[in-house]
Motif scaffolding. Structure first.
Motif, PDB file in Angstrom:
ATOM      1  N   THR A   1      -6.206   6.653   5.560  1.00  9.09           N
ATOM      2  CA  THR A   1      -5.593   6.952   4.260  1.00  9.09           C
ATOM      3  C   THR A   1      -6.485   6.590   3.075  1.00  9.09           C
ATOM      4  OG1 THR A   1      -4.445   4.832   4.356  1.00  9.09           O
ATOM      5  CG2 THR A   1      -3.248   6.738   5.154  1.00  9.09           C
ATOM      6  N   THR A   2      -7.336   5.581   3.238  1.00  8.81           N
ATOM      7  CA  THR A   2      -8.213   5.188   2.120  1.00  8.81           C
ATOM      8  C   THR A   2      -9.200   6.310   1.793  1.00  8.81           C
ATOM      9  OG1 THR A   2      -8.061   2.952   3.001  1.00  8.81           O
ATOM     10  CG2 THR A   2      -9.671   3.311   1.253  1.00  8.81           C
ATOM     11  N   ALA A   3      -9.714   6.957   2.848  1.00 10.97           N
ATOM     12  CA  ALA A   3     -10.653   8.074   2.639  1.00 10.97           C
ATOM     13  C   ALA A   3      -9.980   9.198   1.863  1.00 10.97           C
ATOM     14  CB  ALA A   3     -11.156   8.595   3.986  1.00 10.97           C
ATOM     15  N   ASP A  16      -0.746   4.540   1.337  1.00 11.20           N
ATOM     16  CA  ASP A  16      -0.820   4.537   2.797  1.00 11.20           C
ATOM     17  C   ASP A  16       0.556   4.850   3.406  1.00 11.20           C
ATOM     18  OD1 ASP A  16      -2.326   3.613   5.390  1.00 11.20           O
ATOM     19  OD2 ASP A  16      -0.454   2.483   5.402  1.00 11.20           O
ATOM     20  N   THR A  27     -10.057   9.490   9.743  1.00 10.30           N
ATOM     21  CA  THR A  27     -10.739   8.839   8.610  1.00 10.30           C
ATOM     22  C   THR A  27      -9.815   7.900   7.845  1.00 10.30           C
ATOM     23  OG1 THR A  27     -10.290  10.930   7.514  1.00 10.30           O
ATOM     24  CG2 THR A  27     -12.536  10.547   8.230  1.00 10.30           C
ATOM     25  N   LYS A  41      -9.168  10.959  -5.759  1.00  8.33           N
ATOM     26  CA  LYS A  41      -9.733  10.474  -7.036  1.00  8.33           C
ATOM     27  C   LYS A  41     -10.844  11.390  -7.534  1.00  8.33           C
ATOM     28  CE  LYS A  41      -8.963   5.522  -6.720  1.00  8.33           C
ATOM     29  NZ  LYS A  41      -9.535   4.414  -5.977  1.00  8.33           N
ATOM     30  N   GLN A  54      -7.419   8.840  -0.197  1.00 18.63           N
ATOM     31  CA  GLN A  54      -7.180   8.351  -1.568  1.00 18.63           C
ATOM     32  C   GLN A  54      -8.456   8.488  -2.410  1.00 18.63           C
ATOM     33  OE1 GLN A  54      -5.455   4.424  -1.581  1.00 18.63           O
ATOM     34  NE2 GLN A  54      -4.355   4.838  -3.493  1.00 18.63           N
ATOM     35  N   GLU A  55      -9.582   8.209  -1.801  1.00 19.69           N
ATOM     36  CA  GLU A  55     -10.873   8.329  -2.484  1.00 19.69           C
ATOM     37  C   GLU A  55     -11.154   9.796  -2.831  1.00 19.69           C
ATOM     38  OE1 GLU A  55     -13.823   6.334  -4.256  1.00 19.69           O
ATOM     39  OE2 GLU A  55     -12.179   5.406  -3.097  1.00 19.69           O
ATOM     40  N   CYS A 104       1.440   8.521   3.003  1.00 22.03           N
ATOM     41  CA  CYS A 104       0.722   9.354   3.981  1.00 22.03           C
ATOM     42  C   CYS A 104       1.401   9.271   5.339  1.00 22.03           C
ATOM     43  CB  CYS A 104      -0.732   8.898   4.140  1.00 22.03           C
ATOM     44  SG  CYS A 104      -1.766   9.301   2.738  1.00 22.03           S
ATOM     45  N   GLU A 140       0.837  -1.206   0.000  1.00 25.61           N
ATOM     46  CA  GLU A 140       0.000   0.000   0.000  1.00 25.61           C
ATOM     47  C   GLU A 140       0.869   1.253   0.000  1.00 25.61           C
ATOM     48  OE1 GLU A 140      -3.684  -0.222   2.477  1.00 25.61           O
ATOM     49  OE2 GLU A 140      -2.698  -1.998   3.299  1.00 25.61           O
TER      50      GLU A 140
END
Lengths: 286, 286
Positions: free
Chosen positions: A144-146, A102, A142, A152, A148-149, A105, A99
């Motif tokens: 790292t995925t939040a 991630d 929230t 996008k 990344q979203e 970040c 990742e």
């Protein structure tokens, strides 16, 4: 985030550190300390701590006629950060992880330990420890995925830098953003060890991404004092990546903008405002 | 001992604690904090910290019209100290030791932990721990035998008290002094948790020894501000037993008087002036 009672002794400590960093002349030091304390005594409790600190720093600059008292320390920590980042590149941390976003970040947050406002006792080993801890430490917020979203979905991204040294760690994350959409923001002038255009140039960030300054030299982002160029760019941005405590303190009352805060929560009032524990690694759009 | 740069943030912290202890009215708290900080910004670096702190406390008293903001806390700690002392009496610590004078000195020093200027986070368990540690901890300085010798050679002894609560521990030492030669000194008015005549009465110290007040309500002993009765008594004294940091800070420049200082060195500037480590148990006539 308004100034808290707990900020008072921290700002008083900074008054002394500013004085001692700005000059070795004892009577000038005493003048700076006393002028800063009187400034502190004139504050408005509706202000943020960086607004008060800015005026204290202005006194030190005016009394000593030195515009950048922390220049020596900034250069020193830029060098230390470069060495640690080179090790990360040589050991291919980001290539070897599943990742990389991630990890990028986490490294950007880890770099936020380089903050002289939280005290001048930072040792190079503290930065190494922050980097090593960042890999295994839970991220508060929230996550790292939040982010990344959100990246996008964003058309224009503003990345508001914090400290010199730390900005070298930002490169790992910048390289994983849609760079053509990103504007990277440094300070309009020197304040403590905050990153300025000089740092963006010397670290090669200007070769990677569009860099502007915010037209002001307070810690954080005091919107009303920033340049119209910056404010215009800020208004067009639909995602802000904000680094460090002072940017959180000065931007956290803005609720009509999607702002992700990446920081180490180094003091108790900031940790309390976020709802995390002191020294937590934070990535949140609260 | 002159104010040091390290005293600044401690005094700023005290400004906040004074305000929060004096009133729950937020706007009055803010007024006290700001007025205290401006006072701090007007200080003279040739002053002692208790002199500056005194003026800060006067603002809190004037703004709130409350003469003794720490009254509640003082009563609480008097009670805690009494309980610990009763345990020492019941367990016959002084009867069972081979060196009761040494033990009495240690207990008098241990009681000095009850100091709200060093922070309001003191827990009852901290006092118990200070008492237990005092028995095994090395004493920094000239030691208890030197004091015992000085007592033997003295014609008039002045014992300058420090805090309420702590004065209950002083009784162990007072009982081992030639009590007819001793004058015990409390403050002329309330300041933080310093002992006043009220405390000397409620703890029975007035039944044991002659007690006077110093005619002033600053922490420590600012000679020029004390009453002529006190100054006259001080001038006739050939041995002074001085308790606590503030008395050290305000008396340590007097070199023509035999003064023994008994204290816990709770802050770094005082420890540095004495030449000991922070939190050491000190008995010295430096």
């Amino acid at each position: 985030m308004k100034i808290t009672h707990e900020c008072i002794h921290c700002l008083a400590r900074q008054a002394v550190e500013i004085a001692e960093e700005a000059t070795s002349n004892v009577s000038l030091q005493e003048e700076i300390i006393k002028r800063s304390l009187r400034e502190l005594g004139e504050m408005d409790f509706n202000e943020t701590a960086p607004e008060v600190a800015f005026r204290m720093h202005q006194h030190a600059k005016n009394i000593t006629c030195i515009n950048d008292p922390y220049k020596r320390l900034k250069e020193q920590y830029n060098e230390i950060a470069k060495k640690i980042c080179n090790r990360i590149i040589e050991e291919r941390w980001l290539d070897r992880t599943e990742e990389p976003f991630d990890m990028a970040c986490r490294l950007a947050i880890a770099g936020n330990i380089i903050d002289f406002s939280a005290g001048l006792n930072l040792k190079p080993s503290d930065i190494v420890k922050s980097v090593e801890d960042s890999i295994k430490h839970n991220i508060f917020g929230t996550g790292t995925t939040a982010l990344q979203e959100a990246v996008k979905n964003a058309n224009k991204i503003m990345y508001i830098a914090d400290n010199s040294g730390e900005i070298i760690f930002d490169k790992f994350l910048l390289e994983r953003l849609p760079i053509e959409k990103v504007t990277y923001v440094v300070k309009g002038g020197p304040i403590v060890n905050d990153a300025t255009m000089d740092d963006a140039i010397s670290t090669g960030i200007v070769d990677l991404v569009k860099v502007i300054d915010n037209g002001h030299s307070a810690q954080g982002t005091i919107l009303r004092d920033c340049s119209s160029i910056f404010k215009d760019e800020f208004s067009k941005t639909d995602l802000v990546i904000s680094k460090g405590q002072a940017n959180f303190e000065t931007l956290s009352d803005i609720k009509d903008k999607n702002i992700f805060y990446l920081l180490r929560a180094k003091c108790s009032p900031v940790a309390s405002a976020i709802g995390c524990k002191q020294m937590d690694y934070v990535l949140t759009n609260c």
